[in-house]
Design a protein around this motif. Sequence first.
Motif, PDB file in Angstrom:
ATOM      1  N   ALA A 258       6.839  -8.387  -8.605  1.00  0.00           N
ATOM      2  CA  ALA A 258       8.214  -8.169  -8.161  1.00  0.00           C
ATOM      3  C   ALA A 258       9.155  -7.900  -9.328  1.00  0.00           C
ATOM      4  O   ALA A 258      10.054  -7.070  -9.219  1.00  0.00           O
ATOM      5  N   LEU A 259       8.947  -8.605 -10.443  1.00  0.00           N
ATOM      6  CA  LEU A 259       9.906  -8.495 -11.535  1.00  0.00           C
ATOM      7  C   LEU A 259       9.329  -7.856 -12.788  1.00  0.00           C
ATOM      8  O   LEU A 259      10.007  -7.734 -13.803  1.00  0.00           O
ATOM      9  N   GLY A 260       8.068  -7.440 -12.719  1.00  0.00           N
ATOM     10  CA  GLY A 260       7.490  -6.721 -13.845  1.00  0.00           C
ATOM     11  C   GLY A 260       7.224  -5.294 -13.457  1.00  0.00           C
ATOM     12  O   GLY A 260       7.745  -4.361 -14.063  1.00  0.00           O
ATOM     13  N   PHE A 261       6.449  -5.108 -12.381  1.00  0.00           N
ATOM     14  CA  PHE A 261       5.996  -3.765 -12.056  1.00  0.00           C
ATOM     15  C   PHE A 261       6.999  -3.014 -11.181  1.00  0.00           C
ATOM     16  O   PHE A 261       7.498  -1.968 -11.537  1.00  0.00           O
ATOM     17  N   HIS A 262       7.331  -3.587  -9.997  1.00  0.00           N
ATOM     18  CA  HIS A 262       8.180  -2.849  -9.057  1.00  0.00           C
ATOM     19  C   HIS A 262       9.669  -3.071  -9.297  1.00  0.00           C
ATOM     20  O   HIS A 262      10.487  -2.244  -8.937  1.00  0.00           O
ATOM     21  N   GLN A 263      10.008  -4.232  -9.834  1.00  0.00           N
ATOM     22  CA  GLN A 263      11.394  -4.600 -10.125  1.00  0.00           C
ATOM     23  C   GLN A 263      12.270  -4.622  -8.873  1.00  0.00           C
ATOM     24  O   GLN A 263      13.486  -4.500  -8.929  1.00  0.00           O
ATOM     25  N   ARG A 264      11.633  -4.739  -7.739  1.00  0.00           N
ATOM     26  CA  ARG A 264      12.312  -4.943  -6.464  1.00  0.00           C
ATOM     27  C   ARG A 264      11.245  -5.419  -5.501  1.00  0.00           C
ATOM     28  O   ARG A 264      10.049  -5.457  -5.849  1.00  0.00           O
ATOM     29  N   LEU A 265      11.651  -5.789  -4.293  1.00  0.00           N
ATOM     30  CA  LEU A 265      10.665  -6.246  -3.316  1.00  0.00           C
ATOM     31  C   LEU A 265      10.293  -5.084  -2.415  1.00  0.00           C
ATOM     32  O   LEU A 265      11.168  -4.435  -1.839  1.00  0.00           O
ATOM     33  N   ILE A 266       9.017  -4.783  -2.316  1.00  0.00           N
ATOM     34  CA  ILE A 266       8.551  -3.737  -1.401  1.00  0.00           C
ATOM     35  C   ILE A 266       7.596  -4.400  -0.398  1.00  0.00           C
ATOM     36  O   ILE A 266       7.099  -5.498  -0.655  1.00  0.00           O
ATOM     37  N   PRO A 267       7.356  -3.748   0.737  1.00  0.00           N
ATOM     38  CA  PRO A 267       6.505  -4.392   1.749  1.00  0.00           C
ATOM     39  C   PRO A 267       5.112  -4.720   1.232  1.00  0.00           C
ATOM     40  O   PRO A 267       4.580  -5.784   1.519  1.00  0.00           O
ATOM     41  N   ALA A 268       4.500  -3.809   0.478  1.00  0.00           N
ATOM     42  CA  ALA A 268       3.138  -4.075  -0.007  1.00  0.00           C
ATOM     43  C   ALA A 268       3.188  -4.666  -1.407  1.00  0.00           C
ATOM     44  O   ALA A 268       2.512  -4.204  -2.316  1.00  0.00           O
ATOM     45  N   ILE A 269       3.995  -5.719  -1.561  1.00  0.00           N
ATOM     46  CA  ILE A 269       4.253  -6.239  -2.898  1.00  0.00           C
ATOM     47  C   ILE A 269       2.984  -6.774  -3.563  1.00  0.00           C
ATOM     48  O   ILE A 269       2.847  -6.745  -4.782  1.00  0.00           O
ATOM     49  N   SER A 270       2.017  -7.269  -2.769  1.00  0.00           N
ATOM     50  CA  SER A 270       0.809  -7.850  -3.373  1.00  0.00           C
ATOM     51  C   SER A 270      -0.122  -6.761  -3.899  1.00  0.00           C
ATOM     52  O   SER A 270      -0.991  -7.030  -4.724  1.00  0.00           O
ATOM     53  N   GLY A 271       0.042  -5.517  -3.410  1.00  0.00           N
ATOM     54  CA  GLY A 271      -0.839  -4.441  -3.850  1.00  0.00           C
ATOM     55  C   GLY A 271      -2.296  -4.691  -3.480  1.00  0.00           C
ATOM     56  O   GLY A 271      -3.185  -4.045  -4.030  1.00  0.00           O
ATOM     57  N   ASN A 272      -2.560  -5.649  -2.596  1.00  0.00           N
ATOM     58  CA  ASN A 272      -3.929  -6.064  -2.239  1.00  0.00           C
ATOM     59  C   ASN A 272      -4.712  -6.574  -3.442  1.00  0.00           C
ATOM     60  O   ASN A 272      -5.938  -6.631  -3.404  1.00  0.00           O
ATOM     61  N   TYR A 273      -3.982  -6.949  -4.500  1.00  0.00           N
ATOM     62  CA  TYR A 273      -4.693  -7.388  -5.696  1.00  0.00           C
ATOM     63  C   TYR A 273      -5.390  -8.726  -5.486  1.00  0.00           C
ATOM     64  O   TYR A 273      -6.330  -9.057  -6.200  1.00  0.00           O
ATOM     65  N   GLY A 274      -4.927  -9.491  -4.511  1.00  0.00           N
ATOM     66  CA  GLY A 274      -5.597 -10.762  -4.213  1.00  0.00           C
ATOM     67  C   GLY A 274      -6.993 -10.523  -3.687  1.00  0.00           C
ATOM     68  O   GLY A 274      -7.964 -11.133  -4.153  1.00  0.00           O
ATOM     69  N   PHE A 275      -7.102  -9.610  -2.729  1.00  0.00           N
ATOM     70  CA  PHE A 275      -8.424  -9.281  -2.198  1.00  0.00           C
ATOM     71  C   PHE A 275      -9.294  -8.663  -3.288  1.00  0.00           C
ATOM     72  O   PHE A 275     -10.480  -8.959  -3.409  1.00  0.00           O
ATOM     73  N   LEU A 276      -8.678  -7.798  -4.089  1.00  0.00           N
ATOM     74  CA  LEU A 276      -9.412  -7.170  -5.188  1.00  0.00           C
ATOM     75  C   LEU A 276      -9.945  -8.241  -6.146  1.00  0.00           C
ATOM     76  O   LEU A 276     -11.075  -8.152  -6.636  1.00  0.00           O
ATOM     77  N   ALA A 277      -9.119  -9.275  -6.367  1.00  0.00           N
ATOM     78  CA  ALA A 277      -9.522 -10.340  -7.293  1.00  0.00           C
ATOM     79  C   ALA A 277     -10.742 -11.088  -6.767  1.00  0.00           C
ATOM     80  O   ALA A 277     -11.575 -11.561  -7.544  1.00  0.00           O
ATOM     81  N   ILE A 278     -10.867 -11.181  -5.433  1.00  0.00           N
ATOM     82  CA  ILE A 278     -12.060 -11.834  -4.880  1.00  0.00           C
ATOM     83  C   ILE A 278     -13.306 -11.066  -5.325  1.00  0.00           C
ATOM     84  O   ILE A 278     -14.292 -11.656  -5.767  1.00  0.00           O
TER      85      ILE A 278
END
Lengths: 355, 494
Positions: A258-278
Amino acid sequence: MSRVNSVLLPAAVVVASVVGLLLLAGTNPWDPLKIIVEGSIGWPPLEEGAARKVGDTFMVWVPIALASAGLIVTFNAGMWNIGIEGQIIMGAIASAWIAREISVSRPILVFLVILAGAVGGLLWGLLVGVLRTAGGVNEIFGGLGLDFVALSLTTYLIIGPWARSGVASTSGTDPFPEDSYLPALGAIKLSPLAVGIALLALVGVWLLFKGTLYGLKLKAVGRNRPSSFLLGIPTNRYLLGAFMICGALAGVAGTSQALGFHQRLIPAISGNYGFLAILVVLLARFRPFLVIPISFFFAMIAVGSSSLQLRLDVNPSLGGVLQGVLVLSAMFGLGWAGYRALKEMSASEAKAGSG
Amino acid sequence: MSLELRDIHKHFGPVRANDGISITVETGTLHGLLGENGAGKSTLMKVLSGFHSADSGEIILDGKTIKLASPVDAIAAGIGMLHQDPLVFLPFSVIDNFVLGSPGERRLDRAAATRELNELSERYGFNLDPETPARLLTVGERQQLEILRLLWLGARVLILDEPTTGISADQRAKLFVTLKALAKEGMSVIFVSHKLEEVADLCERVTVMTRGKVVGEAELPVPPEQLVEMMFGQAIEIRDRDQVSLGSSHLALDSIRTATGLLSEEPISLEVQAGEVIGIAGMEGSGQDTFLRICCGMRAPKEGRVAVGGQDMTGKHYRDYLAADVKYLPAGRLEEGLIEGLTITEHFVLAGEDRSFFVDWGAARKRAVEQVEHYTIKGTEASTAESLSGGNQQRVLLAMLPAELTVLLMEHPTRGLDIESADWVWEQLLARREQGTSILFASADLDELLRYSDRILVFFSGRVIGELDASATNVDEIGLLIGGRRSGTEGVAS
């Protein structure tokens, strides 16, 4: 012989399936890989604009690495923390709230934003844990449910209370005040602070399981709860602890988004990185230091595959498919090699024994 | 059906579980396979029943060499295996379990299968109701179900791996009658056991295994000393019971009762003194484990009070009991005791007194090496729990006990252990007792109960049906009580 096989065999399986996939997608195998490398770190490495690309790739790496660090903890505790996505999102929301509401001097604000991310993720993780330990709700279902809740909450905030001034749009909120951004290197998005936190988290998790009694007990609880209970370990408290650690790390991943990459809140804020991390953690076989290169490679695919469409007229979702195929084929290859090595070993033992 | 195993080798990493084994089993014989735990009996039988494939060697059935890639091949060839823990799906009914392993997937003729089950059941004098859920069966009845199932599938060689573990004396007698009848019908029966007297009672021929090799064969009967000598190289003497003076009250139960299920009918009261050994007898599932769980605080009684060392502990948490030096070691060593995947060193760290946040692995390993040597554990400090044999797992568990113990609660302290390990376990327990620890242990081994207990509680269907002075009772009296008969009366106590 078998040692060579244990590397070559999985590698061959991975190459074969990736090449096969790319051929199926209608391209030759090397062009997309070249484009992904060009798009994520630049090729040759010092070409113009490479710094921006590398910065982006690192800022994708940060949330994957943080979430992976957290997942190593929950996996060791025997828990499938599918709720990691929700924990990332709640971290992002909590950070966003501080960024919007509080105005103090920049260093304090950055600290508060990160802290809020950690707390937001921690509480969301704790909720999964409480559902599991007190309500008997399987953490996979509880986590999945809370993922949806968090996702809906983001959408609600974006079109509701935090809507853009003028036109409400599902594309995201207005950018946050600049003072709340994670400090970056000039014009590129790379935040050394975020990268540092992610590295620190991985080292911390390594240390947790390598050197501490707490980590050993977590591992014991993950492998055998009844035995651990009989040894006097408060198993529920340890499960909650694992969810809180993982949630906090995932929450900071949300802050970075939110405050590094997008610098705002977007609907897909997680980028699915949690699932990717699994997937990353499974591929790294729960080893923190292996997470570093593997998640970087995944970040390269995530960043680099966005130019596939432009350059090759291939759907950019190929990047995601590629990541999935990579993990599955690598795990299959590793498992197969392990199985073969086992067979070979016992066969040669037998020969040695009878000879 | 005659069966020959020729030069079977099976290795697990460096462990030579089977090291060139050759055995011949003639048609219609009861063949005993005797050996201490870890001798390689179970591995050999798993090879024979298709669970493991041998590294080398031949299996010859009626003169033909056969290849067994899976248990399906084995049963198709007529080799049926009855596992130590019968492979019964507890939520399923008897008939569902019966048909579950039948070949083919499409057609299921329950009516015909039920008829055949009833016929078989009648033929061997079993009493199995097809619609009963399997979880209501005793271990002995589960075995009966398995035997019938294997017969139905066409087994002509029947392997039984330690079948008398956990079944009552009555059921054992019935099992032996059945096995003898089966042998008379031409079935080849392989009876795997580490209990001398059972093999001597039942079998016509015996093969003795030690450390993965055959060390002796004999036509029975032979004197038991001869078999012991084959197994251990020397005869083992039975030790006398020492008299230990009892101390103050360590554990006091005052009319405890649970809300539902076992132990709900008659309140139980018991006072155990320091240094006293209480044996707990009864058929599996008669309430012993509920009772032990109440004694260690894992389960709260609905009524009654529990006191440890004079302190009222009623309603306290298991960890408070632990803090009061009450320790419980359940029967499942790998399920409720050790932790798969963790090393011996890690186990000692978890059980140790050192609570500092960072673990000093150097010191921990050194301590573990000492413990491994002191407790003569076959393995190294880096061995994982599951890589150890049952006897060595028990040694690790005993080594993990805290130095101070007020009450030690144990289920089946020597189940599945060879005589040497069993003796070693009791040496440790008796040493504890001399230090004043009170010991309560549940066992299915009547000799063990008689030899080591001061008093014996006999459980029957959720009640204490008898409290006996161990020095003034005998196997027959306990056996009758376990079966629900009070001595001198004929009817089953209700």
